[in-house]
Design a protein around this motif. Structure first.
Motif, PDB file in Angstrom:
ATOM      1  N   VAL A 328       0.826  -1.207   0.000  1.00 58.57           N
ATOM      2  CA  VAL A 328       0.000   0.000   0.000  1.00 58.57           C
ATOM      3  C   VAL A 328       0.861   1.259   0.000  1.00 58.57           C
ATOM      4  CG1 VAL A 328      -1.599   1.361   1.414  1.00 58.57           C
ATOM      5  CG2 VAL A 328      -2.012  -1.080   1.057  1.00 58.57           C
ATOM      6  N   GLN A 329       1.860   1.307   0.874  1.00 54.80           N
ATOM      7  CA  GLN A 329       2.684   2.511   0.969  1.00 54.80           C
ATOM      8  C   GLN A 329       3.585   2.658  -0.249  1.00 54.80           C
ATOM      9  OE1 GLN A 329       1.051   3.873   2.987  1.00 54.80           O
ATOM     10  NE2 GLN A 329       1.521   3.600   5.164  1.00 54.80           N
ATOM     11  N   SER A 330       4.078   1.570  -0.784  1.00 53.70           N
ATOM     12  CA  SER A 330       4.894   1.645  -1.997  1.00 53.70           C
ATOM     13  C   SER A 330       4.078   2.180  -3.167  1.00 53.70           C
ATOM     14  CB  SER A 330       5.473   0.273  -2.350  1.00 53.70           C
ATOM     15  OG  SER A 330       6.367  -0.174  -1.342  1.00 53.70           O
ATOM     16  N   ALA A 331       2.817   1.775  -3.242  1.00 52.18           N
ATOM     17  CA  ALA A 331       1.947   2.293  -4.303  1.00 52.18           C
ATOM     18  C   ALA A 331       1.758   3.800  -4.164  1.00 52.18           C
ATOM     19  CB  ALA A 331       0.591   1.580  -4.262  1.00 52.18           C
ATOM     20  N   ALA A 332       1.633   4.287  -2.927  1.00 51.89           N
ATOM     21  CA  ALA A 332       1.490   5.733  -2.713  1.00 51.89           C
ATOM     22  C   ALA A 332       2.739   6.471  -3.188  1.00 51.89           C
ATOM     23  CB  ALA A 332       1.228   6.013  -1.233  1.00 51.89           C
ATOM     24  N   TYR A 333       3.912   5.930  -2.889  1.00 51.92           N
ATOM     25  CA  TYR A 333       5.157   6.557  -3.348  1.00 51.92           C
ATOM     26  C   TYR A 333       5.258   6.541  -4.878  1.00 51.92           C
ATOM     27  CZ  TYR A 333       7.443   7.228   1.185  1.00 51.92           C
ATOM     28  OH  TYR A 333       7.781   7.660   2.448  1.00 51.92           O
ATOM     29  N   GLU A 334       4.815   5.460  -5.491  1.00 53.44           N
ATOM     30  CA  GLU A 334       4.869   5.397  -6.954  1.00 53.44           C
ATOM     31  C   GLU A 334       4.005   6.486  -7.577  1.00 53.44           C
ATOM     32  OE1 GLU A 334       3.715   1.480  -8.073  1.00 53.44           O
ATOM     33  OE2 GLU A 334       5.440   0.511  -7.104  1.00 53.44           O
ATOM     34  N   VAL A 335       2.795   6.675  -7.058  1.00 56.08           N
ATOM     35  CA  VAL A 335       1.915   7.714  -7.580  1.00 56.08           C
ATOM     36  C   VAL A 335       2.508   9.095  -7.310  1.00 56.08           C
ATOM     37  CG1 VAL A 335      -0.368   8.786  -7.379  1.00 56.08           C
ATOM     38  CG2 VAL A 335      -0.148   6.292  -7.388  1.00 56.08           C
ATOM     39  N   ALA A 336       3.064   9.274  -6.107  1.00 55.22           N
ATOM     40  CA  ALA A 336       3.662  10.568  -5.766  1.00 55.22           C
ATOM     41  C   ALA A 336       4.855  10.869  -6.671  1.00 55.22           C
ATOM     42  CB  ALA A 336       4.092  10.578  -4.302  1.00 55.22           C
ATOM     43  N   GLY A 337       5.671   9.861  -6.969  1.00 60.43           N
ATOM     44  CA  GLY A 337       6.797  10.062  -7.872  1.00 60.43           C
ATOM     45  C   GLY A 337       6.344  10.425  -9.275  1.00 60.43           C
ATOM     46  N   TYR A 338       5.278   9.771  -9.728  1.00 58.42           N
ATOM     47  CA  TYR A 338       4.705  10.098 -11.046  1.00 58.42           C
ATOM     48  C   TYR A 338       4.199  11.533 -11.063  1.00 58.42           C
ATOM     49  CZ  TYR A 338       1.328  10.017 -14.896  1.00 58.42           C
ATOM     50  OH  TYR A 338       0.620  10.309 -16.032  1.00 58.42           O
ATOM     51  N   LEU A 339       3.548  11.942  -9.979  1.00 59.76           N
ATOM     52  CA  LEU A 339       3.052  13.316  -9.881  1.00 59.76           C
ATOM     53  C   LEU A 339       4.220  14.305  -9.866  1.00 59.76           C
ATOM     54  CD1 LEU A 339       0.545  15.135  -9.480  1.00 59.76           C
ATOM     55  CD2 LEU A 339       0.862  14.846  -7.018  1.00 59.76           C
ATOM     56  N   ALA A 340       5.284  13.968  -9.133  1.00 60.77           N
ATOM     57  CA  ALA A 340       6.451  14.849  -9.075  1.00 60.77           C
ATOM     58  C   ALA A 340       7.053  15.058 -10.464  1.00 60.77           C
ATOM     59  CB  ALA A 340       7.499  14.266  -8.126  1.00 60.77           C
ATOM     60  N   ASP A 341       7.144  13.995 -11.249  1.00 56.97           N
ATOM     61  CA  ASP A 341       7.670  14.134 -12.613  1.00 56.97           C
ATOM     62  C   ASP A 341       6.789  15.061 -13.444  1.00 56.97           C
ATOM     63  OD1 ASP A 341       9.789  12.458 -12.097  1.00 56.97           O
ATOM     64  OD2 ASP A 341       8.805  10.669 -12.890  1.00 56.97           O
ATOM     65  N   GLY A 342       5.479  14.935 -13.277  1.00 59.18           N
ATOM     66  CA  GLY A 342       4.566  15.798 -14.022  1.00 59.18           C
ATOM     67  C   GLY A 342       4.701  17.253 -13.632  1.00 59.18           C
ATOM     68  N   VAL A 343       4.832  17.521 -12.332  1.00 55.45           N
ATOM     69  CA  VAL A 343       4.992  18.896 -11.863  1.00 55.45           C
ATOM     70  C   VAL A 343       6.301  19.480 -12.385  1.00 55.45           C
ATOM     71  CG1 VAL A 343       5.343  20.326  -9.809  1.00 55.45           C
ATOM     72  CG2 VAL A 343       3.546  18.581  -9.812  1.00 55.45           C
ATOM     73  N   ARG A 344       7.358  18.693 -12.365  1.00 54.39           N
ATOM     74  CA  ARG A 344       8.669  19.158 -12.830  1.00 54.39           C
ATOM     75  C   ARG A 344       8.601  19.576 -14.298  1.00 54.39           C
ATOM     76  NH1 ARG A 344      11.185  14.874 -11.756  1.00 54.39           N
ATOM     77  NH2 ARG A 344      12.198  15.362  -9.780  1.00 54.39           N
ATOM     78  N   LYS A 345       7.841  18.843 -15.111  1.00 53.26           N
ATOM     79  CA  LYS A 345       7.785  19.109 -16.549  1.00 53.26           C
ATOM     80  C   LYS A 345       7.019  20.389 -16.886  1.00 53.26           C
ATOM     81  CE  LYS A 345       8.164  14.214 -17.774  1.00 53.26           C
ATOM     82  NZ  LYS A 345       7.429  13.008 -18.253  1.00 53.26           N
ATOM     83  N   PHE A 346       6.225  20.903 -15.959  1.00 54.33           N
ATOM     84  CA  PHE A 346       5.493  22.136 -16.251  1.00 54.33           C
ATOM     85  C   PHE A 346       6.437  23.320 -16.461  1.00 54.33           C
ATOM     86  CE2 PHE A 346       1.671  20.200 -14.028  1.00 54.33           C
ATOM     87  CZ  PHE A 346       0.950  20.052 -15.205  1.00 54.33           C
ATOM     88  N   GLY A 347       7.603  23.314 -15.823  1.00 51.51           N
ATOM     89  CA  GLY A 347       8.583  24.352 -16.083  1.00 51.51           C
ATOM     90  C   GLY A 347       8.823  25.351 -14.984  1.00 51.51           C
TER      91      GLY A 347
END
Length: 472
Positions: A328-347
């Motif tokens: 469960v917690q690993s899945a939360a980190y995976e989603v958070a990491g995916y979100l972090a990559d998306g935020v980073r790409k906004f510029g």
């Protein structure tokens, strides 16, 4: 007498024609269907809890947990004589947590459930104060910490303890080991590292702080204990970063508080305080109560409270176990990491915490960079129009000139929901770029205080100033 439920349509009855009571205690009763509908309809104005990405608290639980909460509605957990099995489940949970956090004596140490991590933190602080007093402490006690949740400020004020918050400096956003010695003295009852900081989601270096206190003791003889505020990290690191040493593996750590209703996955109202060994909780803090049908020990700030949160905590512990919590917690980190990559790409954003499980909890925090025609409060406002609550706020003292934004990824926040949030952020940024909130204000008109010049001014502040100018 209340109207008959069959007399007419519910919305044609008097409670709906007259409105709900708001200022005076009502004189007459109404039908339960009407009372329910009135309250239900008013609560529609609340936000959707699962879209509240500012809260640390549980917003999704399994149906079986809801059933156990319903079945435990009438159980008062303090009444251990009347509800001995609920008391037994609480004792099992404390032993399980003592084991999870590597107590040298998991079956013999002391621990308790609380209404939340704030109460648990205060109990840890009180135990440290009483231990200091037993060692001959005199004067005004103090504790040392970095940026902390408001419960520690309450503890300091309510229990006459000086809070020594180490100021943030340079690029430091957490309490650092080399800051410790300068703030400690003979009246320091504890140092409080935060394991999952409220502002950024970052872990503070508990092991490094422990080593710094070891060095301080070698030089001065001061033996200062640690209380770890693991409100969020206490239910994450044991499963996703098990080799990270922050808990009772460090002998200087005498107590830990954690929030069961945050990353522990329990419903609201669940916290835990666990001591390294039984002797670390002074006997003076334990009361024996004999007027509920038996003689029982209690060491909480609250007294009567519901037992369902402990029951559902035990349900989660046996339902998931170490393997389940890890998934469960690993899945939360995976989603958070995916979100972090998306935020980073906004510029225009610089990430502060990118959901690295070795650095912090499953959260993403960032700051705005460069000259922009909007600030993070504007972005927060735009996201709110789509139902998302994403916190934007200034950093603590000595860094309040900087505003950051944070998303907490909890159990139930899926990859698909992250896609929806990123899509709404993309639309919001495009709209803010096309229609800057401050476009009608020049630097001179705003007193040299514009969105492009600062990132900590809220849209509400600009609206207020704009209204003042219009009135003039």
């Amino acid at each position: 007498m209340p109207e008959s439920p069959d007399s007419e349509d519910l919305f044609a009855t008097s409670p709906f024609r007259d409105g709900a009571p708001k200022t005076e205690f009502p004189s007459s009763e109404i039908l339960p269907q009407a009372a329910y509908q009135l309250v239900h309809d008013e609560l529609m104005l609340d936000g959707v809890s699962r879209m509240n990405l500012a809260t640390f608290c549980t917003t999704w639980v399994e149906d079986q947990a809801r059933r156990l909460m319903d079945e435990s509605l009438d159980k008062n957990i303090v009444d251990k004589d009347e509800y001995p099995q609920t008391a037994e489940l609480e004792a099992r949970c404390t032993r399980m947590l003592a084991d999870l956090w590597h107590s040298p004596d998991p079956t013999g140490t002391r621990g308790t459930s609380t209404t939340g991590s704030s109460e648990a933190a205060m109990l840890g602080g009180l135990a440290a104060k009483f231990r200091w007093r037993a060692r001959g402490g005199r004067g005004i006690p103090n504790f040392v910490c970095g940026p902390v949740q408001v419960c520690w400020e309450k503890f300091a004020r309510y229990f006459d303890v000086e809070i020594r918050q180490v100021p943030l400096r340079g690029d430091r956003l957490t309490l650092h080991p080399d800051d410790i010695a300068a703030h400690c003295d003979a009246n320091t009852i504890m140092v409080v590292p935060t394991f999952g900081q409220t502002f950024t989601g970052l872990f503070e270096d508990v092991a490094g702080i422990s080593r710094a206190l070891d060095a301080l003791q070698e030089r001065t003889g001061l033996d200062i204990p640690i209380h770890v505020d693991a409100a969020s990290g206490g239910f994450m690191a044991p499963f996703t970063a098990p080799d990270l040493v922050w808990d009772f593996r460090l002998p200087r750590v005498k107590s830990i508080n954690a929030s069961g209703h945050k990353t522990g996955l329990a419903p609201l109202g669940a916290g835990w305080a666990i001591w390294r060994e039984a002797a670390d909780l002074p006997d003076e803090l334990v009361f024996n109560v004999d007027y509920l049908g038996g003689n029982m020990a209690t060491f909480n700030l609250n007294f009567s409270r519901p037992g369902g949160q402990v029951v559902t905590s035990y349900y989660n512990f046996i339902r998931l176990g170490r393997d389940g919590y890890t998934r469960v917690q690993s899945a939360a980190y995976e989603v958070a990491g995916y979100l972090a990559d998306g935020v980073r790409k906004f510029g225009p954003f610089e990430l502060i915490h990118d959901a690295d499980p070795l650095r912090g909890i499953a959260a993403v925090s960032w700051r705005l960079t460069g000259e922009q025609t909007f600030n993070l409060y504007d972005l927060s406002d735009r996201l709110r129009t789509r139902g998302w609550l994403v916190a934007a706020y200034p950093l603590p003292a000595d860094r309040q000139d900087e505003t950051i934004m944070r998303v907490l990824v909890r159990h139930g926040f899926s990859h698909d929901m992250a896609d929806l949030l990123l899509a709404d952020m993309d639309r919001a940024l495009a709209q803010l770029d096309k229609h800057p909130p401050s476009s009608s204000l020049t630097r001179e008109e705003s007193g040299g205080f514009t969105h492009s010049a600062t990132a900590e001014v809220s849209t509400a502040e600009f609206r207020r100033r704009r209204a003042e100018q219009a009135a003039q």
